[in-house]
Scaffold this motif. Structure first.
Motif, PDB file in Angstrom:
ATOM      1  N   LEU A   1       0.877  -1.241   0.030  1.00  0.00           N
ATOM      2  CA  LEU A   1       0.127  -0.064   0.001  1.00  0.00           C
ATOM      3  C   LEU A   1       0.829   1.135  -0.044  1.00  0.00           C
ATOM      4  CD1 LEU A   1      -2.681  -1.033   2.650  1.00  0.00           C
ATOM      5  CD2 LEU A   1      -2.806  -1.199   0.381  1.00  0.00           C
ATOM      6  N   ASP A   2       0.493   2.206  -1.028  1.00  0.00           N
ATOM      7  CA  ASP A   2       1.329   3.305  -1.104  1.00  0.00           C
ATOM      8  C   ASP A   2       0.074   4.555  -1.360  1.00  0.00           C
ATOM      9  OD1 ASP A   2       2.861   5.686  -1.381  1.00  0.00           O
ATOM     10  OD2 ASP A   2       3.988   4.939  -3.158  1.00  0.00           O
ATOM     11  N   ILE A   3      -0.615   5.070  -0.378  1.00  0.00           N
ATOM     12  CA  ILE A   3      -1.706   5.892  -0.368  1.00  0.00           C
ATOM     13  C   ILE A   3      -1.571   7.144   0.514  1.00  0.00           C
ATOM     14  CG2 ILE A   3      -4.291   5.698   0.031  1.00  0.00           C
ATOM     15  CD1 ILE A   3      -4.069   2.765   0.170  1.00  0.00           C
ATOM     16  N   ARG A   4      -1.952   8.073  -0.401  1.00  0.00           N
ATOM     17  CA  ARG A   4      -2.078   9.703   0.018  1.00  0.00           C
ATOM     18  C   ARG A   4      -3.368  10.465  -0.350  1.00  0.00           C
ATOM     19  NH1 ARG A   4       3.907  11.666  -1.253  1.00  0.00           N
ATOM     20  NH2 ARG A   4       5.075  10.048  -0.643  1.00  0.00           N
ATOM     21  N   GLY A   5      -3.876  10.947   0.695  1.00  0.00           N
ATOM     22  CA  GLY A   5      -5.133  11.659   0.642  1.00  0.00           C
ATOM     23  C   GLY A   5      -5.426  12.756   1.678  1.00  0.00           C
ATOM     24  N   GLU A   6      -6.433  13.486   1.493  1.00  0.00           N
ATOM     25  CA  GLU A   6      -6.957  14.168   2.706  1.00  0.00           C
ATOM     26  C   GLU A   6      -7.755  13.611   3.594  1.00  0.00           C
ATOM     27  OE1 GLU A   6      -6.535  17.838   3.272  1.00  0.00           O
ATOM     28  OE2 GLU A   6      -4.895  17.292   1.774  1.00  0.00           O
ATOM     29  N   SER A   7      -8.333  12.503   3.345  1.00  0.00           N
ATOM     30  CA  SER A   7      -9.068  11.725   4.183  1.00  0.00           C
ATOM     31  C   SER A   7      -9.054  10.200   3.694  1.00  0.00           C
ATOM     32  CB  SER A   7     -10.411  11.924   4.248  1.00  0.00           C
ATOM     33  OG  SER A   7     -11.204  11.051   4.992  1.00  0.00           O
ATOM     34  N   LEU A   8      -8.673   9.252   4.722  1.00  0.00           N
ATOM     35  CA  LEU A   8      -8.447   7.688   4.037  1.00  0.00           C
ATOM     36  C   LEU A   8      -9.443   6.692   4.750  1.00  0.00           C
ATOM     37  CD1 LEU A   8      -4.621   7.428   3.738  1.00  0.00           C
ATOM     38  CD2 LEU A   8      -6.028   8.601   2.198  1.00  0.00           C
ATOM     39  N   SER A   9      -9.873   5.932   4.096  1.00  0.00           N
ATOM     40  CA  SER A   9     -10.657   4.841   4.544  1.00  0.00           C
ATOM     41  C   SER A   9     -10.243   3.339   3.983  1.00  0.00           C
ATOM     42  CB  SER A   9     -12.287   5.158   4.304  1.00  0.00           C
ATOM     43  OG  SER A   9     -13.138   4.045   4.796  1.00  0.00           O
ATOM     44  N   ILE A  10      -9.463   2.919   4.624  1.00  0.00           N
ATOM     45  CA  ILE A  10      -8.654   1.776   3.924  1.00  0.00           C
ATOM     46  C   ILE A  10      -8.726   0.529   5.321  1.00  0.00           C
ATOM     47  CG2 ILE A  10      -6.702   0.745   3.225  1.00  0.00           C
ATOM     48  CD1 ILE A  10      -7.701   3.198   1.618  1.00  0.00           C
TER      49      ILE A  10
ATOM     50  N   ARG B   1      -1.971   9.502   5.236  1.00  0.00           N
ATOM     51  CA  ARG B   1      -0.910   8.549   4.446  1.00  0.00           C
ATOM     52  C   ARG B   1      -0.916   7.033   4.826  1.00  0.00           C
ATOM     53  NH1 ARG B   1       5.577   9.883   2.736  1.00  0.00           N
ATOM     54  NH2 ARG B   1       5.710   8.185   1.452  1.00  0.00           N
ATOM     55  N   ILE B   2      -0.815   6.309   4.040  1.00  0.00           N
ATOM     56  CA  ILE B   2      -0.442   4.856   4.641  1.00  0.00           C
ATOM     57  C   ILE B   2       0.646   4.281   3.678  1.00  0.00           C
ATOM     58  CG2 ILE B   2      -1.502   2.341   4.352  1.00  0.00           C
ATOM     59  CD1 ILE B   2      -4.128   3.656   5.280  1.00  0.00           C
ATOM     60  N   HIS B   3       1.549   3.518   4.120  1.00  0.00           N
ATOM     61  CA  HIS B   3       2.796   3.023   3.379  1.00  0.00           C
ATOM     62  C   HIS B   3       3.035   1.875   4.353  1.00  0.00           C
ATOM     63  CE1 HIS B   3       6.032   2.990   0.655  1.00  0.00           C
ATOM     64  NE2 HIS B   3       6.736   2.564   1.607  1.00  0.00           N
ATOM     65  N   GLY B   4       2.811   0.406   3.556  1.00  0.00           N
ATOM     66  CA  GLY B   4       3.203  -0.555   4.279  1.00  0.00           C
ATOM     67  C   GLY B   4       2.657  -1.686   3.457  1.00  0.00           C
ATOM     68  N   LYS B   5       2.653  -2.894   4.213  1.00  0.00           N
ATOM     69  CA  LYS B   5       2.105  -4.418   3.399  1.00  0.00           C
ATOM     70  C   LYS B   5       0.846  -4.613   4.320  1.00  0.00           C
ATOM     71  CE  LYS B   5       6.754  -5.400   2.255  1.00  0.00           C
ATOM     72  NZ  LYS B   5       6.678  -5.272   0.671  1.00  0.00           N
ATOM     73  N   MET B   6       0.115  -5.339   3.519  1.00  0.00           N
ATOM     74  CA  MET B   6      -1.192  -6.001   4.027  1.00  0.00           C
ATOM     75  C   MET B   6      -1.217  -7.327   3.563  1.00  0.00           C
ATOM     76  SD  MET B   6      -4.927  -4.589   4.389  1.00  0.00           S
ATOM     77  CE  MET B   6      -5.561  -4.804   2.676  1.00  0.00           C
ATOM     78  N   ASN B   7      -1.408  -8.255   4.502  1.00  0.00           N
ATOM     79  CA  ASN B   7      -1.359  -9.746   4.422  1.00  0.00           C
ATOM     80  C   ASN B   7       0.053 -10.165   3.588  1.00  0.00           C
ATOM     81  OD1 ASN B   7      -4.197 -10.268   5.092  1.00  0.00           O
ATOM     82  ND2 ASN B   7      -4.778  -9.745   3.249  1.00  0.00           N
ATOM     83  N   GLY B   8       0.865  -9.606   4.255  1.00  0.00           N
ATOM     84  CA  GLY B   8       2.425  -9.932   3.683  1.00  0.00           C
ATOM     85  C   GLY B   8       2.968  -9.348   2.730  1.00  0.00           C
ATOM     86  N   GLY B   9       2.266  -8.452   1.784  1.00  0.00           N
ATOM     87  CA  GLY B   9       2.664  -7.749   0.819  1.00  0.00           C
ATOM     88  C   GLY B   9       2.626  -8.343  -0.428  1.00  0.00           C
ATOM     89  N   GLY B  10       2.433  -7.764  -1.461  1.00  0.00           N
ATOM     90  CA  GLY B  10       2.429  -8.262  -2.920  1.00  0.00           C
ATOM     91  C   GLY B  10       2.085  -7.314  -4.077  1.00  0.00           C
ATOM     92  N   LYS B  11       0.918  -7.255  -4.474  1.00  0.00           N
ATOM     93  CA  LYS B  11       0.568  -6.201  -5.546  1.00  0.00           C
ATOM     94  C   LYS B  11       0.462  -4.931  -5.157  1.00  0.00           C
ATOM     95  CE  LYS B  11      -1.955 -10.107  -7.588  1.00  0.00           C
ATOM     96  NZ  LYS B  11      -3.287 -10.882  -7.837  1.00  0.00           N
ATOM     97  N   LEU B  12       1.121  -3.922  -5.935  1.00  0.00           N
ATOM     98  CA  LEU B  12       1.099  -2.601  -5.658  1.00  0.00           C
ATOM     99  C   LEU B  12      -0.220  -1.858  -5.588  1.00  0.00           C
ATOM    100  CD1 LEU B  12       2.887  -0.028  -4.820  1.00  0.00           C
ATOM    101  CD2 LEU B  12       3.030   0.199  -7.554  1.00  0.00           C
ATOM    102  N   ILE B  13      -0.688  -1.216  -4.599  1.00  0.00           N
ATOM    103  CA  ILE B  13      -1.950  -0.076  -4.521  1.00  0.00           C
ATOM    104  C   ILE B  13      -1.348   1.211  -4.429  1.00  0.00           C
ATOM    105  CG2 ILE B  13      -3.952   0.451  -3.721  1.00  0.00           C
ATOM    106  CD1 ILE B  13      -4.046  -2.490  -5.028  1.00  0.00           C
ATOM    107  N   GLN B  14      -1.348   2.088  -5.690  1.00  0.00           N
ATOM    108  CA  GLN B  14      -0.759   3.347  -5.292  1.00  0.00           C
ATOM    109  C   GLN B  14      -1.937   4.123  -5.666  1.00  0.00           C
ATOM    110  OE1 GLN B  14       2.176   5.284  -8.220  1.00  0.00           O
ATOM    111  NE2 GLN B  14       3.501   4.609  -6.103  1.00  0.00           N
ATOM    112  N   MET B  15      -2.247   5.128  -4.709  1.00  0.00           N
ATOM    113  CA  MET B  15      -3.372   5.988  -5.101  1.00  0.00           C
ATOM    114  C   MET B  15      -3.044   7.464  -4.418  1.00  0.00           C
ATOM    115  SD  MET B  15      -6.796   3.945  -4.467  1.00  0.00           S
ATOM    116  CE  MET B  15      -6.551   3.202  -2.919  1.00  0.00           C
ATOM    117  N   ARG B  16      -3.519   8.379  -5.176  1.00  0.00           N
ATOM    118  CA  ARG B  16      -2.899   9.929  -4.587  1.00  0.00           C
ATOM    119  C   ARG B  16      -4.196  10.689  -5.028  1.00  0.00           C
ATOM    120  NH1 ARG B  16       0.925   7.353  -3.491  1.00  0.00           N
ATOM    121  NH2 ARG B  16       3.211   7.932  -3.694  1.00  0.00           N
ATOM    122  N   THR B  17      -4.518  11.488  -3.959  1.00  0.00           N
ATOM    123  CA  THR B  17      -5.133  12.875  -4.390  1.00  0.00           C
ATOM    124  C   THR B  17      -4.654  13.817  -3.658  1.00  0.00           C
ATOM    125  OG1 THR B  17      -7.502  13.755  -4.320  1.00  0.00           O
ATOM    126  CG2 THR B  17      -7.150  12.188  -2.712  1.00  0.00           C
ATOM    127  N   SER B  18      -4.687  14.903  -4.279  1.00  0.00           N
ATOM    128  CA  SER B  18      -4.167  16.189  -3.716  1.00  0.00           C
ATOM    129  C   SER B  18      -5.558  16.935  -2.890  1.00  0.00           C
ATOM    130  CB  SER B  18      -3.781  17.333  -4.770  1.00  0.00           C
ATOM    131  OG  SER B  18      -2.810  16.753  -5.548  1.00  0.00           O
TER     132      SER B  18
END
Length: 266
Positions: free
Chosen positions: A219-228, A241-258
């Protein structure tokens, strides 16, 4: 064996009926192609809609509009105002439509919209300077770009790249990897299968994406408000901001909103 055959026949019948019933267009052209061609379409100021078909041909319905009214006009007449550049072979089709000169009276200008039927395994490259783009039912890599319009993606299996400078991006029942950017709009949709990665970015809008459950994610996620929904998470997580691994890591989830909210449903 009966069910796949019945589905194929039903799909072909629906496609033929839809094409036969289409009457609101100016003229049409048909190009024979292979069952998995590359198709590139460009219109300077109009919408582009692409549907899957069971036929080994590309059928393009050209609709010229002025003041939101369809013009009954031939290609020969339109060629006084537009260049139609067509490159065609069995495995490739490229169609570009460009104005010969920019009309001074913008209120009286003509817009050319494309509605297109292609083989299911077609790889598309679609471009519009000022229009919406829609694609449905294909099973290959897709590249979509508009300078000013919305992008809608439905029932596509394959990697997708989509860009709009001013519009929303929505997708339904997609299987593959997605790379989506809008400068001013929201991104919403669901994946039935995630192949490699999700990249979604907007400068001014919300992002909401639904995924299948229980996957290893980076997970590589940045925004004004996050619901993960963080489960089996290791890394750093704050309100923005969220930066790390879920369930051991694997596929990339990169999301950004200014300037917007991000929600991930699983």
């Amino acid at each position: 064996m009966r069910k796949p055959l019945l589905f194929t026949l039903t799909f072909a019948l629906i496609t033929l009926v839809c094409q036969a019933q289409k009457t609101d267009y100016s003229f049409k052209e048909t190009y024979p192609v292979s069952n998995a061609p590359k198709v590139s379409l460009y219109t300077s100021d109009g919408d582009v809609k692409v549907h899957a078909s069971s036929n080994n041909q590309v059928q393009i319905f050209y609709t010229a509009r002025r003041h939101n009214r369809t013009l009954k006009i031939s290609k020969a007449e339109l060629e006084k105002e537009f260049d139609f550049i067509v490159t065609h072979s069995q495995n490739n089709l490229e169609v570009k439509i460009k104005e010969k000169r920019r009309m001074k009276n913008y209120g009286n200008s003509i817009n050319i919209h494309l509605e297109v039927y292609v083989p299911t395994q077609t790889a598309c490259r679609l471009r519009s300077s000022d229009g919406n783009i829609m694609i449905k039912g294909l099973t290959n890599r897709q590249s979509l770009r508009t300078s000013d319009g919305d992008i809608k993606i439905m029932q596509v299996k394959g990697d997708i790249t989509a860009r709009t400078s001013d519009g929303n991006i929505t997708f339904e029942n997609v299987a593959g990897s997605i790379d989506l950017i809008t400068s001013d709009g929201s991104i919403h949709g669901n994946l039935t299968e995630l192949k490699n990665s999700i990249k979604a970015r907007t400068s001014d809008g919300n992002i909401r994406i639904a995924l299948p459950k229980q996957q290893g994610l980076d997970l590589d996620i940045r925004g004004e408000s996050l619901s993960i929904p963080l489960q089996n998470f290791s890394g750093k997580a704050t309100k923005k901001r969220i930066h790390g691994k879920m369930n051991g890591g694997g596929k990339l989830i990169q999301m950004r909103t200014s300037d917007g909210r991000i929600k991930l449903d699983m």
